[in-house]
Design an enzyme around this catalytic site. Structure first.
Site, PDB file in Angstrom:
ATOM      1  N   PRO A  90       0.803  -1.217   0.000  1.00  0.00           N
ATOM      2  CA  PRO A  90       0.000   0.000   0.000  1.00  0.00           C
ATOM      3  C   PRO A  90       0.837   1.269   0.000  1.00  0.00           C
ATOM      4  O   PRO A  90       0.353   2.341  -0.359  1.00  0.00           O
ATOM      5  CB  PRO A  90      -0.844  -0.116   1.280  1.00  0.00           C
ATOM      6  CG  PRO A  90      -0.144  -1.118   2.124  1.00  0.00           C
ATOM      7  CD  PRO A  90       0.539  -2.045   1.191  1.00  0.00           C
ATOM      8  N   GLU A 117       1.237  -7.719   8.486  1.00  0.00           N
ATOM      9  CA  GLU A 117       1.764  -6.347   8.499  1.00  0.00           C
ATOM     10  C   GLU A 117       2.829  -6.125   7.429  1.00  0.00           C
ATOM     11  O   GLU A 117       3.539  -5.125   7.451  1.00  0.00           O
ATOM     12  CB  GLU A 117       2.352  -6.024   9.888  1.00  0.00           C
ATOM     13  CG  GLU A 117       1.326  -6.046  10.996  1.00  0.00           C
ATOM     14  CD  GLU A 117       0.177  -5.088  10.737  1.00  0.00           C
ATOM     15  OE1 GLU A 117       0.436  -3.907  10.436  1.00  0.00           O
ATOM     16  OE2 GLU A 117      -1.001  -5.523  10.812  1.00  0.00           O
ATOM     17  N   ARG A 155      -2.576  -6.708 -20.493  1.00  0.00           N
ATOM     18  CA  ARG A 155      -3.218  -5.997 -21.602  1.00  0.00           C
ATOM     19  C   ARG A 155      -2.205  -5.346 -22.541  1.00  0.00           C
ATOM     20  O   ARG A 155      -2.508  -5.065 -23.693  1.00  0.00           O
ATOM     21  CB  ARG A 155      -4.155  -4.922 -21.064  1.00  0.00           C
ATOM     22  CG  ARG A 155      -5.402  -5.450 -20.406  1.00  0.00           C
ATOM     23  CD  ARG A 155      -6.210  -4.331 -19.783  1.00  0.00           C
ATOM     24  NE  ARG A 155      -6.485  -3.253 -20.732  1.00  0.00           N
ATOM     25  CZ  ARG A 155      -7.445  -3.275 -21.649  1.00  0.00           C
ATOM     26  NH1 ARG A 155      -8.229  -4.331 -21.731  1.00  0.00           N
ATOM     27  NH2 ARG A 155      -7.629  -2.261 -22.459  1.00  0.00           N
ATOM     28  N   ASP A 170      -8.563   3.494 -24.199  1.00  0.00           N
ATOM     29  CA  ASP A 170      -8.817   3.193 -22.795  1.00  0.00           C
ATOM     30  C   ASP A 170      -8.804   4.460 -21.951  1.00  0.00           C
ATOM     31  O   ASP A 170      -8.196   5.465 -22.316  1.00  0.00           O
ATOM     32  CB  ASP A 170      -7.735   2.246 -22.240  1.00  0.00           C
ATOM     33  CG  ASP A 170      -7.987   0.804 -22.619  1.00  0.00           C
ATOM     34  OD1 ASP A 170      -9.102   0.493 -23.062  1.00  0.00           O
ATOM     35  OD2 ASP A 170      -7.057  -0.005 -22.470  1.00  0.00           O
TER      36      ASP A 170
END
Length: 227
Positions: A90, A117, A155, A170
Site C-alpha cells: 500500500p 503487516e 493488456r 482506454d
C-alpha cells in the site's frame, strides 16, 4: 510479432487468484502462449514442519510480519537474471497505465504478495525492484492486488488484445477518461444513441469522442488535466 511474458506469483493464498487468472482474456493469453503464469505457494519454502511464515515484529506492535528466510529462498529460486521483482504494498508507487506498460516491456516479472503487516524490510531492500500500490487503501493481503496488477500488465503484451486499437481509447491514455460507448439497438426505452455515431462520418465521430473524453475528465477527474 507476439512476445511472451513470464510472471511468477509468490503468495500464501494461490487459490485466491488461480481461478481468476485462468479465465477470460488472461486465460486465453496463457492458452495462446503469450503469457506464462506460474503461481507458487510461499509455504513451500517454510523452514519448519508447521509451515510457519510469520513472526512478531521487533520493537513490538500489532500484527505479524512475513519472515525473510522463506521469501529470500523463494524469490531467488524463481528469479532470472533479467527479471523484475515487484512487491505489492500500500505504500508503493501508484499503479497506472504507464507503469503497466513499462512492466509489460520486461520478459520476466516476479510478483510478491505480502500478508499481515507486510514482509521483512530486508527482503524489500535486497531483492525488490519495484513496490506498487493499486490504491490508497489496505487489503487483508496483497494477493488480490497482484491479480489486478497482472491483468493490467497483460493488456500491454503484444497480441493480448484482439484489437490493439483498444489500448489507445482506454481510460487514462493521454490522461483522459474514456468516451461513452453504445451498441444496438439505436433506440431503447426512449433513449437514443447520439446521431453522430450513426452518421458514418469517421472524422466527426473522432471529434465527438475526443470532446466527450475531455468533458468527462473535467467533470470526474480534473486532477488528470494540466494545471
Amino acid at each position: 510479432m507476439d512476445t511472451k511474458l513470464t510472471i511468477d506469483l509468490l503468495t500464501l493464498f494461490p487459490g485466491m487468484v488461480s481461478g481468476f487468472l485462468s479465465e477470460s482474456m488472461v486465460g486465453r493469453a496463457v492458452g495462446k502462449g503469450l503469457l506464462d503464469l506460474r503461481i507458487h505457494n510461499l509455504r513451500d519454502w517454510a523452514l519448519d514442519k508447521y509451515k510457519e511464515m510469520d513472526d512478531r515484529p521487533f520493537g513490538g506492535g500489532a500484527g505479524m510480519v512475513l519472515k525473510p528466510e522463506p521469501l529470500f529462498a523463494a524469490i531467488e529460486l524463481v528469479s532470472s537474471p533479467q527479471c523484475c521483482v515487484v512487491y505489492m504494498a500500500p505504500d508503493g508507487e501508484p499503479l497506472s497505465s504507464g507503469l503497466a506498460m513499462d512492466l509489460a516491456s520486461n520478459s520476466h516479472l516476479v510478483v510478491v504478495s505480502g500478508h499481515y503487516e507486510g514482509i521483512d524490510q530486508r527482503v524489500r531492500d535486497c531483492l525488490v525492484d519495484r513496490e506498487i500500490s493499486i490504491g490508497d487503501y489496505v487489503l487483508t493481503n496483497g494477493t488480490l492486488a497482484a491479480g489486478v496488477l497482472i491483468d493490467c500488465v497483460a493488456r500491454h503484451v503484444p497480441g493480448f488484445l484482439g484489437e490493439e486499437k483498444s489500448l489507445t481509447q482506454d481510460s487514462f491514455v493521454e490522461n483522459l477518461l474514456s468516451f461513452p460507448q453504445y451498441t444496438r439497438p439505436a433506440k431503447f426505452r426512449g433513449l437514443d444513441v447520439p446521431e453522430v455515431l450513426l452518421s458514418g462520418d469517421h472524422k466527426a465521430i473522432a471529434t465527438w469522442r475526443r470532446k466527450e473524453r475531455e468533458r468527462k475528465t473535467r467533470e470526474r477527474r480534473p486532477d488528470l488535466l494540466p494545471g
